[in-house]
Write an enzyme that holds these catalytic residues in place. Structure first.
Site, PDB file in Angstrom:
ATOM      1  N   ARG A 123      43.658  33.506  55.258  1.00 24.44           N
ATOM      2  CA  ARG A 123      42.835  32.966  54.185  1.00 24.44           C
ATOM      3  C   ARG A 123      43.546  32.967  52.839  1.00 24.44           C
ATOM      4  O   ARG A 123      43.175  32.227  51.943  1.00 24.44           O
ATOM      5  CB  ARG A 123      41.535  33.782  54.050  1.00 24.44           C
ATOM      6  CG  ARG A 123      40.676  33.799  55.309  1.00 24.44           C
ATOM      7  CD  ARG A 123      40.063  32.438  55.577  1.00 24.44           C
ATOM      8  NE  ARG A 123      39.198  32.454  56.744  1.00 24.44           N
ATOM      9  CZ  ARG A 123      39.583  32.171  57.986  1.00 24.44           C
ATOM     10  NH1 ARG A 123      40.848  31.838  58.216  1.00 24.44           N
ATOM     11  NH2 ARG A 123      38.737  32.205  58.987  1.00 24.44           N
ATOM     12  N   SER A 143      47.326  34.345  69.296  1.00 26.61           N
ATOM     13  CA  SER A 143      46.053  33.767  68.861  1.00 26.61           C
ATOM     14  C   SER A 143      44.934  34.248  69.774  1.00 26.61           C
ATOM     15  O   SER A 143      45.134  34.404  70.979  1.00 26.61           O
ATOM     16  CB  SER A 143      46.128  32.232  68.912  1.00 26.61           C
ATOM     17  OG  SER A 143      44.863  31.648  68.641  1.00 26.61           O
ATOM     18  N   LYS A 197      50.311  28.942  73.370  1.00 29.56           N
ATOM     19  CA  LYS A 197      49.322  29.402  72.396  1.00 29.56           C
ATOM     20  C   LYS A 197      48.202  30.180  73.086  1.00 29.56           C
ATOM     21  O   LYS A 197      47.684  29.740  74.115  1.00 29.56           O
ATOM     22  CB  LYS A 197      48.719  28.207  71.657  1.00 29.56           C
ATOM     23  CG  LYS A 197      47.647  28.561  70.627  1.00 29.56           C
ATOM     24  CD  LYS A 197      47.108  27.301  69.980  1.00 29.56           C
ATOM     25  CE  LYS A 197      46.143  27.611  68.853  1.00 29.56           C
ATOM     26  NZ  LYS A 197      44.892  28.239  69.337  1.00 29.56           N
ATOM     27  N   ARG A 221      36.545  32.800  69.071  1.00 31.09           N
ATOM     28  CA  ARG A 221      35.435  31.987  69.573  1.00 31.09           C
ATOM     29  C   ARG A 221      35.388  31.896  71.088  1.00 31.09           C
ATOM     30  O   ARG A 221      34.465  31.307  71.636  1.00 31.09           O
ATOM     31  CB  ARG A 221      35.529  30.560  69.010  1.00 31.09           C
ATOM     32  CG  ARG A 221      35.415  30.481  67.505  1.00 31.09           C
ATOM     33  CD  ARG A 221      35.474  29.056  66.991  1.00 31.09           C
ATOM     34  NE  ARG A 221      36.743  28.421  67.320  1.00 31.09           N
ATOM     35  CZ  ARG A 221      36.867  27.411  68.174  1.00 31.09           C
ATOM     36  NH1 ARG A 221      35.811  26.938  68.812  1.00 31.09           N
ATOM     37  NH2 ARG A 221      38.044  26.883  68.407  1.00 31.09           N
ATOM     38  N   LEU A 250      48.039  20.894  73.612  1.00 32.68           N
ATOM     39  CA  LEU A 250      47.754  20.374  74.955  1.00 32.68           C
ATOM     40  C   LEU A 250      46.900  21.372  75.726  1.00 32.68           C
ATOM     41  O   LEU A 250      47.312  22.511  75.959  1.00 32.68           O
ATOM     42  CB  LEU A 250      49.061  20.126  75.696  1.00 32.68           C
ATOM     43  CG  LEU A 250      48.967  19.659  77.149  1.00 32.68           C
ATOM     44  CD1 LEU A 250      48.285  18.296  77.232  1.00 32.68           C
ATOM     45  CD2 LEU A 250      50.355  19.597  77.778  1.00 32.68           C
ATOM     46  N   HIS A 271      42.067  32.436  69.559  1.00 36.71           N
ATOM     47  CA  HIS A 271      41.245  31.218  69.470  1.00 36.71           C
ATOM     48  C   HIS A 271      40.164  31.369  68.406  1.00 36.71           C
ATOM     49  O   HIS A 271      39.031  30.908  68.574  1.00 36.71           O
ATOM     50  CB  HIS A 271      40.613  30.893  70.828  1.00 36.71           C
ATOM     51  CG  HIS A 271      40.530  29.415  71.106  1.00 36.71           C
ATOM     52  ND1 HIS A 271      41.443  28.761  71.894  1.00 36.71           N
ATOM     53  CD2 HIS A 271      39.672  28.462  70.682  1.00 36.71           C
ATOM     54  CE1 HIS A 271      41.140  27.475  71.962  1.00 36.71           C
ATOM     55  NE2 HIS A 271      40.063  27.275  71.231  1.00 36.71           N
TER      56      HIS A 271
END
Length: 277
Positions: free
Chosen positions: A204, A167, A145, A172, A50, A169
């Site tokens: 990864r 996080s 988040k 970015r 959200l 993001h």
């Protein structure tokens, strides 16, 4: 990445027993994402990311849609008061969704007609009061988040967060921001086990999962590898990626002498330049 997009990803995640976090700006409505997940598992875990809207009634409506659709948690993103300056997108001329794709979760909401990403404005005034209102207004647990600082982690818990997601993001939003993994230990210490701590960014391989769990995460979010699997082979590609990550993680856990997640401890992680015990 694939014509079946979010639906294929939802079915794959449900089949592999993974949580899927679908987004406010998704091109498939949240109810359809949950329905796709239920095709693969009777009780899938689908969470809704959200983005707080400048109009609080729109934020509340999005939260209701997620709950009505059958989502089991909200993931409120707090590190995007404005869009980041994505220079690669600018160089490539990518400024919005391709024709025919819309942000379906915004459809029919007041002041937010369906359209491209520009129809998903984010609130530049998002505050702890907004989090309070979201927590009070939904029956779902609310995770926060975009947390990197331990003080913010403590505040998130104090304001009712059921979990904290470390996080940046994907790097970015703000250039030169530290990696989520570097911030994870301090956030985990600040939360002190009161709520689960999750982390995303840079996962990864299965060994990356082991490092994150050793540093205090309960679970990790996986983004780009899932997209690569989706682009390569649709639903089966996503399932293959998730299965590979789980297998690699189990293998790493065994090589660390562990049998359970809790067997991974912080002293197993040695950073470059630090003394070896």
């Amino acid at each position: 990445m694939h014509p079946d997009g979010e639906r294929a990803t939802a079915r794959a995640a449900a089949a592999e027993g993974a949580v899927l976090v679908t987004g406010t700006a998704a091109t498939t409505a949240v109810a359809d994402v949950v329905a796709a997940a239920r095709e693969a598992a009777p009780d899938p875990a689908v969470w809704f990311q959200l983005s707080p809207h400048p109009r609080r009634e729109v934020t509340a409506a999005l939260a209701r849609r997620a709950a009505d659709a059958g989502c089991t948690a909200l993931v409120v993103t707090v590190d995007s008061p404005v869009f980041g300056r994505h220079t690669r997108d600018l160089r490539n001329g990518f400024t919005d969704l391709p024709p025919g794709y819309t942000a379906e979760n915004m459809r029919d909401l007041p002041g937010a007609p369906p359209g491209g990403l520009t129809d998903v404005p984010m609130s530049p005034e998002v505050s702890w009061q907004d989090l309070d209102e979201i927590v009070r207004g939904t029956p779902l647990p609310v995770l926060v988040k975009g947390v990197l600082h331990p003080a913010d982690a403590r505040l998130a818990v104090e304001h009712g967060a059921a979990g904290v997601l470390v996080s940046n993001h994907g790097g970015r939003q703000c250039d030169t921001v530290p990696a989520a993994l570097d911030c994870l230990p301090a956030v985990a210490d600040a939360v002190a086990g009161r709520v689960p701590v999750l982390m995303d960014g840079g996962v990864r391989r299965g060994a990356d999962i082991a490092v994150a769990l050793a540093l205090g995460a309960r679970a990790v979010g996986v983004g780009r590898p899932v997209v690569w699997g989706l682009a390569a082979a649709g639903e089966s590609g996503v399932r293959r990626v998730l299965a590979l990550l789980r297998d690699e993680y189990d293998h790493t856990l065994a090589l660390c002498g562990g049998r359970r997640n809790a067997d991974l401890t912080r002293d197993m992680v040695v950073r470059r330049g630090e003394p070896r015990w």
